[in-house]
Design an enzyme around this catalytic site. Structure first.
Site, PDB file in Angstrom:
ATOM      1  N   ASP A 194      -5.691   2.413  -7.196  1.00  0.00           N
ATOM      2  CA  ASP A 194      -6.741   2.865  -5.882  1.00  0.00           C
ATOM      3  C   ASP A 194      -7.243   4.278  -6.255  1.00  0.00           C
ATOM      4  O   ASP A 194      -6.566   5.148  -7.064  1.00  0.00           O
ATOM      5  CB  ASP A 194      -5.961   2.917  -4.729  1.00  0.00           C
ATOM      6  CG  ASP A 194      -6.975   2.464  -3.765  1.00  0.00           C
ATOM      7  OD1 ASP A 194      -8.285   2.533  -3.788  1.00  0.00           O
ATOM      8  OD2 ASP A 194      -6.636   2.748  -2.466  1.00  0.00           O
ATOM      9  N   ASP A 221     -14.058  -0.503   0.179  1.00  0.00           N
ATOM     10  CA  ASP A 221     -13.629  -0.346   1.784  1.00  0.00           C
ATOM     11  C   ASP A 221     -14.776  -0.754   2.639  1.00  0.00           C
ATOM     12  O   ASP A 221     -15.538  -0.028   3.069  1.00  0.00           O
ATOM     13  CB  ASP A 221     -13.343   1.169   2.278  1.00  0.00           C
ATOM     14  CG  ASP A 221     -11.938   1.414   1.348  1.00  0.00           C
ATOM     15  OD1 ASP A 221     -11.239   0.825   1.047  1.00  0.00           O
ATOM     16  OD2 ASP A 221     -11.698   2.854   1.216  1.00  0.00           O
ATOM     17  N   GLU A 273     -12.089   6.381  -9.217  1.00  0.00           N
ATOM     18  CA  GLU A 273     -13.321   6.648  -9.512  1.00  0.00           C
ATOM     19  C   GLU A 273     -13.623   7.871 -10.365  1.00  0.00           C
ATOM     20  O   GLU A 273     -14.220   7.823 -11.240  1.00  0.00           O
ATOM     21  CB  GLU A 273     -14.102   7.032  -8.085  1.00  0.00           C
ATOM     22  CG  GLU A 273     -14.563   5.730  -7.349  1.00  0.00           C
ATOM     23  CD  GLU A 273     -13.248   5.612  -6.382  1.00  0.00           C
ATOM     24  OE1 GLU A 273     -13.040   4.209  -6.073  1.00  0.00           O
ATOM     25  OE2 GLU A 273     -12.578   6.349  -6.026  1.00  0.00           O
ATOM     26  N   ASP A 304       0.973  -1.402  -0.060  1.00  0.00           N
ATOM     27  CA  ASP A 304       0.077   0.172  -0.087  1.00  0.00           C
ATOM     28  C   ASP A 304       0.920   1.194  -0.270  1.00  0.00           C
ATOM     29  O   ASP A 304       2.244   1.179  -0.196  1.00  0.00           O
ATOM     30  CB  ASP A 304      -0.914   0.081   1.152  1.00  0.00           C
ATOM     31  CG  ASP A 304      -2.182   0.664   0.925  1.00  0.00           C
ATOM     32  OD1 ASP A 304      -2.410   1.571   0.227  1.00  0.00           O
ATOM     33  OD2 ASP A 304      -3.233  -0.001   1.528  1.00  0.00           O
ATOM     34  N   HIS A 306      -7.566  -8.204   3.223  1.00  0.00           N
ATOM     35  CA  HIS A 306      -7.097  -6.893   3.215  1.00  0.00           C
ATOM     36  C   HIS A 306      -7.676  -6.115   4.246  1.00  0.00           C
ATOM     37  O   HIS A 306      -9.093  -6.049   4.259  1.00  0.00           O
ATOM     38  CB  HIS A 306      -6.953  -6.227   1.838  1.00  0.00           C
ATOM     39  CG  HIS A 306      -6.513  -4.828   1.788  1.00  0.00           C
ATOM     40  ND1 HIS A 306      -5.120  -4.628   1.835  1.00  0.00           N
ATOM     41  CD2 HIS A 306      -7.113  -3.532   1.571  1.00  0.00           C
ATOM     42  CE1 HIS A 306      -5.033  -3.218   1.705  1.00  0.00           C
ATOM     43  NE2 HIS A 306      -6.011  -2.675   1.734  1.00  0.00           N
ATOM     44  N   GLU A 317     -11.752   9.494  -6.777  1.00  0.00           N
ATOM     45  CA  GLU A 317     -12.614   9.717  -5.467  1.00  0.00           C
ATOM     46  C   GLU A 317     -12.794  11.225  -5.438  1.00  0.00           C
ATOM     47  O   GLU A 317     -13.895  11.348  -4.685  1.00  0.00           O
ATOM     48  CB  GLU A 317     -11.601   9.280  -4.370  1.00  0.00           C
ATOM     49  CG  GLU A 317     -12.389   9.416  -2.886  1.00  0.00           C
ATOM     50  CD  GLU A 317     -11.542   8.621  -1.861  1.00  0.00           C
ATOM     51  OE1 GLU A 317     -11.446   8.988  -0.926  1.00  0.00           O
ATOM     52  OE2 GLU A 317     -11.612   7.262  -1.960  1.00  0.00           O
ATOM     53  N   ARG A 366     -10.734  -0.375  -8.562  1.00  0.00           N
ATOM     54  CA  ARG A 366     -11.884  -0.475  -8.202  1.00  0.00           C
ATOM     55  C   ARG A 366     -13.073   0.480  -8.819  1.00  0.00           C
ATOM     56  O   ARG A 366     -14.087   0.790  -8.341  1.00  0.00           O
ATOM     57  CB  ARG A 366     -12.029   0.156  -6.341  1.00  0.00           C
ATOM     58  CG  ARG A 366     -11.795   1.598  -6.471  1.00  0.00           C
ATOM     59  CD  ARG A 366     -11.746   1.776  -4.795  1.00  0.00           C
ATOM     60  NE  ARG A 366     -11.630   3.095  -4.744  1.00  0.00           N
ATOM     61  CZ  ARG A 366     -11.416   3.696  -3.311  1.00  0.00           C
ATOM     62  NH1 ARG A 366     -11.423   2.989  -2.269  1.00  0.00           N
ATOM     63  NH2 ARG A 366     -11.498   5.157  -3.083  1.00  0.00           N
TER      64      ARG A 366
END
Length: 813
Positions: free
Chosen positions: A407, A475, A410, A294, A535, A412, A458
């Protein structure tokens, strides 16, 4: 411009001035003329034009265009369509009939409307069809009374989404549990119980209204974007899905290690911690194939370093040696990356200088604040942004990185006034992850054509699976409510091409203390989901090796089972790459006449032969499992079930796992990781039953790494059949393919025949008799022969199988 239609073109252009009035006042759209080309049918209308283009087997793309409405390229359609796609046109006085495969478009001329037939059966019809106003564009379709609608991407609201209004804007939902109508990965598409898929090829912010405002109307609305939709038909649900992925693209076969066990958490802070973790897996005898790093790999803290995308040398002083040492042990390194470059990061000026960032309205790099700091966003739609981003990835690949975790894609945080190379944020938001995956997949395969990329993200768009995207469900809360929707999420995504959708095993967010039962149940379920990746936030260890002895002992056997099932699971991955069949399959694929199964999300098929029902509540000792018909065996006990439902007893060591009568389940011996995979010692468990008179199965194998191994002929298919004949039980074994590096020249086969009631009087293998032993000890010491286990009612047979076809015959009394 369409040739030979200048006057009609002028009429169409002039009529667009009335577009908004048509939409609002409800005036009729009407046909003016049409022209058919080799690839499509174009119809001139009084308010623009529409083209119908075959884009797959029994699939049509409809693209409405009106003057003044900006269009974007299709993100959904695979740019490698089948060359044989053709359509036939018949012109009638009041309608056009346009047919491709089993899908027929009936185009009514006035008032203009298109309806769709599969064969002679109507499956879908435009109500108003295309509409547009100054602030909205979209489509309206009529729904039939009993029609069920599945899909729409990741949502927690039940399998049938009819009656719901679904936001189309990829957005993080941190700590979700049993309800969510908007999550990381929305899809503007539905699968209908009428056996069609309707996909809106528009990446803009919008809404999919599935009979919420008007119960008999499906309405798609968007603030901008491409005014197009795709209709796909199929005779069965599996065929429908295959036709859909033939249109939007098939998922490439991932590297075999992607099906192994992952070590992952938020996150490993140093090289020393990585090495200690890997050592712990080995010490506890847990197979391991990958380790995920990560965001601490590029910075010591959570905030302030995103965009560095370079090793923090204090924490990871020798990353290349570390990754090489892991690779020597058969463990692949996966790095998280994000599309954000903080203004405080070491690469900010570099990103600005290389024109890599999305812009603001004045043409400067767009900056905004979010959780991780003040940031810019890499413009993955621009050539400069793609070049800069790829150069970083390429350097890391050369260092030894094996896979990517994308990660926050989107994205985010994505302000509406962000300007990208092809449009504003709200026009392309839902395609950002798609373009990111495309960038990675295309650049990596171009430079390293023999390697299979691993790309976990994702968020994406319809068709992202063709770039190897492996989604996860975000998440999720670390509680029972987080576990409960995971089957629904995976099944819903698998229906629209994303067969590798999986969850953070054990749950990611929150959790005040370790819940042993929840953790065990989640990781037991994980054996039968596409990616095995525990995870979580690090205050409770995500890795089973760091928990108590009882937890370790139970889960060790499940992780090892995951590896023993590699022949079965890898074959599922191969089938997905060829037909789009998801690894996790809804029960209604099995029994299409039972419409109640469309709503069922408590159990699923893992491939063709397993039926799995995760335990999602605490203190459970029995689980009610719906059956899709036929006879099923308990995988742990061989107990038989039939009818519509089974009551399956469980304890902490078991979850309901049933095996289909007639199944032939392949397994291998225990391995340390997938690098050691070999079917030299191959076990086949055959579940005999009178209802399954004949069975045919196969195992697909290649070297687990070479891209397009099947297309290159570098593979082997091991084909098995079993047939109950009057004189006894007959098996046939044969091989197909040119073979691959590391392929066994011969195999030792252990054939376990379950539910067998008697000792055969004779056992022949290709005309030669095999000995039948009276004792287990004698059988164990022999290299070939058979022994009947009366207590388990199993006949155990072992023999050598070389390259030539082989027949085995068990003769009864």
């Amino acid at each position: 411009m369409i040739p030979n239609l200048p006057l009609l073109r002028l009429i169409a252009l002039a009529s667009t001035l009335c577009l908004s009035v048509l939409a609002v006042a409800g005036e009729s759209r009407s046909y003016l003329a049409h022209q058919q080309s080799k690839d499509s049918l174009t119809i001139q209308l009084n308010d623009g034009e529409v083209s119908l283009t075959p884009v797959g087997p029994s699939a049509l793309s409809l693209h409405y265009r009106s003057e003044g409405i900006k269009q974007l390229p299709s993100f959904a359609i695979d740019d490698k369509p089948e060359s044989s796609l053709k359509a036939q046109l018949r012109d009638g006085e009041d309608k056009l009939i346009y047919q491709t495969g089993s899908l027929t478009a009936i185009i009514h001329k006035s008032p203009f409307r298109i309806e769709y037939l599969r064969g002679s059966e109507q499956i879908l019809s435009e109500e108003r069809g295309f509409f547009a106003t100054e602030t909205m564009r979209g489509f309206r379709f009529a729904l039939s009374p009993e029609e069920k609608l599945l899909g729409g991407g990741e949502r927690v609201m039940g399998m049938d989404r009819r009656g719901q209004r679904l936001p189309l804007y990829n957005r993080a939902h941190y700590g979700y549990t049993t309800e969510s109508n908007q999550m990381y990965f929305s899809l503007p598409a539905v699968l209908s119980s009428n056996k069609y898929i309707l996909l809106f090829d528009n990446s803009a912010t919008g809404t999919l209204d599935l009979g919420a405002n008007e119960e008999d109307i499906l309405q798609f609305e968007a603030v901008a974007g491409r005014t197009a939709y795709i209709v796909v038909a199929g005779e069965t649900y599996p065929q429908l899905l295959e036709n859909y992925v033939s249109t939007t693209g098939k998922q490439p076969l991932p590297p075999r290690w992607a099906l192994g066990n992952f070590a992952s958490r938020f996150g490993y802070h140093s090289e020393a911690e990585v090495r200690a973790t890997v050592d712990k897996f080995a010490e506890e005898d847990f197979p391991l194939d990958a380790l995920v790093l990560d965001l601490y790999w590029f910075g010591p803290d959570i905030k302030g370093h995103m965009g560095n995308l370079a090793w923090d040398k204090e924490a990871f002083p020798e990353p290349e040696k570390m990754m090489a040492d892991l690779k020597e042990r058969g463990i692949n390194t996966i790095l998280v990356t994000e599309p954000f470059v903080l203004s405080t990061s070491e690469r900010w000026q570099e990103a600005v200088a290389n024109n890599a960032l999305a812009k603001n309205l004045t043409g400067e790099p767009k900056r905004f604040d979010f959780y991780f700091g003040n940031t810019g966003l890499i413009d993955v739609f621009s050539e400069d942004g793609g070049d800069w981003f790829w150069n970083i990835y390429d350097g890391l690949l050369e260092q030894g990185v094996a896979g990517w975790w994308g990660d926050l894609g989107e994205p985010e945080v994505h302000p509406s006034d962000t300007v990208h190379a092809i449009g504003m944020a709200d026009e392309i938001h839902n395609a950002f992850g798609h373009a990111w995956a495309q960038l990675l997949h295309e650049r990596q395969t171009a430079k390293y054509p023999e390697r299979r990329p691993f790309i976990m993200m994702r968020a994406g768009f319809a068709g992202s699976q063709r770039y190897g995207m492996i989604p996860w469900t975000g998440d999720v809360a670390r509680e029972w409510g987080g576990l409960q929707p995971q089957v629904e999420l995976a099944l819903s995504m698998g229906l629209l091409g994303f067969g590798y959708t999986h969850s953070d095993l054990g749950g990611f967010a929150g959790g005040e203390k370790f819940d042993r039962e929840l953790y065990i149940r989640w990781l037991q379920y994980g054996v039968f989901q596409p990616v095995y990746r525990p995870h979580a936030q690090e205050h409770i260890a995500s890795e089973p090796v760091f928990h108590d002895r009882r937890t370790r002992d139970i889960l060790r056997e499940y992780v090892k089972l995951r590896y023993r099932l590699l022949p079965y699971n890898y074959t599922l991955a191969f089938e997905n790459s060829q037909t789009g069949m998801p690894l996790m399959r809804p029960l209604f694929f099995e029994n299409e006449s039972d419409l109640s199964l469309l709503d069922y999300k408590d159990a699923y098929l893992w491939g063709q032969d397993f039926l799995v029902a995760p335990v999602v509540e605490e203190d459970v000792d029995e689980v009610a499992v719906k059956l899709p018909g036929g006879t099923w065996f308990d995988y742990w006990t061989d107990e038989q079930y039939s009818g519509d439902q089974a009551q399956v007893e469980v304890d902490l060591k078991t979850i309901p796992v049933l095996v289909r009568a007639g199944a032939i389940i392949p397994t291998i011996d225990d391995v340390h990781n997938s690098r050691d995979y070999s079917s030299k010692n191959l076990t086949l468990d055959y579940y005999a039953h009178p209802s399954a008179a004949k069975s045919e199965r196969y195992v697909y194998e290649d070297d687990g790494a070479t891209a397009q191994a099947f297309e290159k002929g570098k593979y082997e298919k091991l084909q098995f059949s079993a047939e109950n004949k009057q004189q006894g039980l007959a098996f046939a074994f044969k091989r197909e393919g040119d073979g691959y590096t590391g392929m066994p020249e011969s195999r030792k086969v252990n054939l376990n025949i379950h539910n067998w009631q008697q000792v055969p009087v004779q056992l022949d293998i290709s005309g030669e008799s095999l000995p039948i032993f009276d004792s287990e000890k004698d059988f164990a010491q022999a290299s070939r022969g058979a022994w009947y286990n009366k207590r388990k009612q199993q006949l155990l047979v072992k023999f050598d199988w070389h390259k030539e076809p082989l027949n085995l015959m068990l003769k009864n009394q």
